[in-house]
Design an enzyme around this catalytic site. Structure first.
Site, PDB file in Angstrom:
ATOM      1  N   CYS A   1      72.583  15.482  50.511  1.00 47.74           N
ATOM      2  CA  CYS A   1      73.275  15.782  51.769  1.00 47.74           C
ATOM      3  C   CYS A   1      73.918  17.169  51.769  1.00 47.74           C
ATOM      4  O   CYS A   1      74.326  17.651  52.809  1.00 47.74           O
ATOM      5  CB  CYS A   1      74.336  14.720  52.058  1.00 47.74           C
ATOM      6  SG  CYS A   1      75.697  14.745  50.885  1.00 47.74           S
TER       7      CYS A   1
ATOM      8  N   CYS B   1      80.090   9.729  50.061  1.00 47.64           N
ATOM      9  CA  CYS B   1      81.218  10.667  50.101  1.00 47.64           C
ATOM     10  C   CYS B   1      82.385  10.145  49.269  1.00 47.64           C
ATOM     11  O   CYS B   1      83.050  10.911  48.571  1.00 47.64           O
ATOM     12  CB  CYS B   1      81.667  10.899  51.541  1.00 47.64           C
ATOM     13  SG  CYS B   1      80.423  11.705  52.572  1.00 47.64           S
TER      14      CYS B   1
END
Length: 151
Positions: A33, A102
């Protein structure tokens, strides 16, 4: 899609910035990402007295970095190392499944910064060898997900 807490930490991140004379710095990234988190720790008597972060990434990456710093500030190193991505997600009242990585990065950034502190102070610890297959800095090799300032 995002909780109010995620939006609050994204729009008003806490402990954002850097500590020039940090005792430990850890940087982690996710190649898929493109998110990159750098965590700075100031440690006195085994207590994290200050923590800052710089994150390049999406709103969830910024929010998880922000809340993780709040969760470990004032804590002992041992307690900070107990921070899990699950605890980060819960503190933010949840994240969408596609953004869970995350919270994993936030947990890894804390561990990377502590590992850097341990290396700088000659402290041997299992954290230096965590997930190691003989390629970590403690074994005199480069470890992809733990990058310190001295590299």
């Amino acid at each position: 899609m995002y909780s109010e807490k995620v939006m609050d930490h994204f729009t008003n991140p806490r402990n954002c910035g850097e500590i020039p004379d940090a005792d430990g710095v850890g940087e982690v990234g996710n190649a898929k990402c493109g998110d990159i988190m750098r965590m700075y720790l100031k440690i006195e008597n085994n207590i994290i007295v200050d923590v800052k972060f710089k994150t390049f990434g999406c709103g969830a990456a910024i929010a998880t970095s922000s809340i993780a710093t709040e969760m470990i500030k004032g804590q002992s190193i041992d307690d900070a190392l107990k921070l899990t991505n699950k605890a980060v997600v819960e503190a933010l009242d949840g994240l969408p499944p596609v953004k869970i990585h995350c919270s994993v990065l936030a947990e890894q950034a804390v561990k990377a910064a502590v590992a850097d502190y341990y290396r700088k102070n000659g402290i041997d610890s299992p954290i230096l060898h965590e997930d190691c297959d003989g390629c970590c800095e403690a074994c005199d090799h480069h470890h992809d997900h733990v990058i310190g300032d001295d590299q």
